[in-house]
Design a protein around this motif. Structure first.
Motif, PDB file in Angstrom:
ATOM      1  N   GLY A  32       0.817  -1.212   0.000  1.00 11.13           N
ATOM      2  CA  GLY A  32       0.000   0.000   0.000  1.00 11.13           C
ATOM      3  C   GLY A  32       0.845   1.253   0.000  1.00 11.13           C
ATOM      4  O   GLY A  32       0.515   2.252  -0.658  1.00 11.13           O
ATOM      5  N   GLU A  33       1.965   1.224   0.737  1.00 14.86           N
ATOM      6  CA  GLU A  33       2.854   2.374   0.793  1.00 14.86           C
ATOM      7  C   GLU A  33       3.436   2.701  -0.587  1.00 14.86           C
ATOM      8  O   GLU A  33       3.465   3.864  -1.004  1.00 14.86           O
ATOM      9  N   ILE A  56      -0.435  -0.897   5.162  1.00 12.90           N
ATOM     10  CA  ILE A  56      -1.592  -0.169   4.618  1.00 12.90           C
ATOM     11  C   ILE A  56      -2.349  -1.094   3.684  1.00 12.90           C
ATOM     12  O   ILE A  56      -1.828  -1.512   2.647  1.00 12.90           O
ATOM     13  N   ASP A  57      -3.571  -1.440   4.050  1.00  8.59           N
ATOM     14  CA  ASP A  57      -4.338  -2.369   3.210  1.00  8.59           C
ATOM     15  C   ASP A  57      -5.047  -1.602   2.084  1.00  8.59           C
ATOM     16  O   ASP A  57      -4.947  -0.363   1.967  1.00  8.59           O
ATOM     17  N   PHE A  59      -8.224  -0.917   1.535  1.00 10.96           N
ATOM     18  CA  PHE A  59      -9.222   0.059   1.949  1.00 10.96           C
ATOM     19  C   PHE A  59      -8.562   1.390   2.335  1.00 10.96           C
ATOM     20  O   PHE A  59      -9.055   2.467   1.994  1.00 10.96           O
ATOM     21  N   GLU A  60      -7.447   1.309   3.033  1.00 13.67           N
ATOM     22  CA  GLU A  60      -6.738   2.523   3.453  1.00 13.67           C
ATOM     23  C   GLU A  60      -6.149   3.256   2.256  1.00 13.67           C
ATOM     24  O   GLU A  60      -6.133   4.498   2.217  1.00 13.67           O
ATOM     25  N   GLU A  63      -9.001   5.081   0.600  1.00 10.26           N
ATOM     26  CA  GLU A  63      -9.422   6.231   1.392  1.00 10.26           C
ATOM     27  C   GLU A  63      -8.428   7.380   1.263  1.00 10.26           C
ATOM     28  O   GLU A  63      -8.811   8.550   1.169  1.00 10.26           O
ATOM     29  N   ASN A  64      -7.128   7.047   1.245  1.00 16.35           N
ATOM     30  CA  ASN A  64      -6.092   8.080   1.173  1.00 16.35           C
ATOM     31  C   ASN A  64      -6.052   8.804  -0.159  1.00 16.35           C
ATOM     32  O   ASN A  64      -5.706   9.996  -0.212  1.00 16.35           O
ATOM     33  N   LYS A  91     -18.016  -2.249   2.269  1.00 11.93           N
ATOM     34  CA  LYS A  91     -16.966  -1.316   2.646  1.00 11.93           C
ATOM     35  C   LYS A  91     -16.154  -0.892   1.430  1.00 11.93           C
ATOM     36  O   LYS A  91     -15.766   0.278   1.294  1.00 11.93           O
ATOM     37  N   GLN A  95     -15.730   2.961  -0.059  1.00 16.14           N
ATOM     38  CA  GLN A  95     -14.429   3.611  -0.204  1.00 16.14           C
ATOM     39  C   GLN A  95     -14.216   4.169  -1.604  1.00 16.14           C
ATOM     40  O   GLN A  95     -13.148   4.690  -1.923  1.00 16.14           O
TER      41      GLN A  95
END
Length: 264
Positions: A32-33, A56-57, A59-60, A63-64, A91, A95
């Motif tokens: 994710g990063e 960081i999955d 979903f994150e 969202e980011n 979910k 997102q």
């Protein structure tokens, strides 16, 4: 370009191979990063995003990137092996995902979805370009209209100062159209229309002046006719241009100027 994000290299390479074989440009990220860093620097049409990753999955990540300018038109499709948890699917859509594909991925279904997303993206870009072109044209037209209105206003002021006014007369329906300047010249108010009879009377002209000879004579059809008349101790000069259609008088265009003693 498509960004594939998955912490399992085998999953990434298998999807990359399929997509590149069908002509799509592909970029990859294994966390994710890494995905966030690439999304900040590049623009993607589509992100194939694994949900369950360490750190960081998916979903994150989704969202980011909501606030990323480069990702405002980017579609997100989640990939997950957990296809039985309805809450995860909900979910994902919450997102901002446009779709949710379960693993193992059906490549035929994936290609169908990818092609559809690309068509929608291209259509949106075309609309955006057209809207921008329309906006530019509108601004040019607006600027031109402002310039034109300014010129018209200056001409109007010059005509008012010179005591010049225009009028039109259509012979077919005997319609007399005075300009605002003519109304102001004769009535003192541009909103009070001058009738044809008042117009002729003020100039001391006969009622049949607009339909009589010599306007129908062939030898003067392209000539302007200048006439001077005295009315109410005022002198006016009239410039007349007749217009013909198949040898028949159709319209008369005219300009009237009140001549002051100082101008004579």
């Amino acid at each position: 370009m498509i960004l594939i994000v998955d912490d399992v290299p085998e999953n990434v390479y298998s999807l990359q191979k399929v997509l590149e074989f069908h002509g799509f440009q592909v970029d990859t990220a294994f966390s994710g990063e890494e995905a966030l860093r690439k999304i900040l620097s590049k623009q993607y049409v589509l992100i194939l995003l694994d949900v369950q990753m360490p750190g960081i999955d998916g979903f994150e990540v989704a969202e980011n990137i909501r606030g990323f300018k480069k990702a405002k038109d980017t579609a997100v499709v989640f990939l997950s092996a957990n296809y039985t948890d309805i809450n995860m699917i909900i979910k994902g859509y919450n997102q901002g995902a446009v779709d949710y594909i379960t693993k193992p991925v059906d490549t035929d279904l994936l290609l169908l979805k990818v092609k559809t997303i690309y068509k929608l993206y291209e259509a949106k870009q075309d609309n955006s370009r057209q809207n921008q072109e329309i906006l530019v044209l509108y601004e040019h037209a607006k600027e031109y209209n402002q310039t034109l209105l300014g010129k018209i206003e200056r001409f109007k002021q010059v005509f008012d100062l010179a005591g010049v006014a225009q009028w039109e007369y259509y012979t077919e329906n005997e319609r007399f159209i005075p300009s605002a300047q003519l109304n102001k010249l004769f009535n003192g108010d541009e909103d009070i229309s001058v009738s044809k009879n008042d117009f002729l009377a003020k100039l001391g002209l006969a009622e049949d002046f607009l339909t009589a000879e010599p306007y129908t004579a062939t030898e003067i059809r392209r000539m302007s006719c200048q006439i001077e008349r005295n009315s109410e101790s005022k002198e006016y000069k009239i410039l007349i241009q007749p217009e013909f259609e198949e040898e028949k008088l159709k319209r008369i265009l005219g300009v009237v100027q009140q001549v002051d003693d100082a101008l004579v």
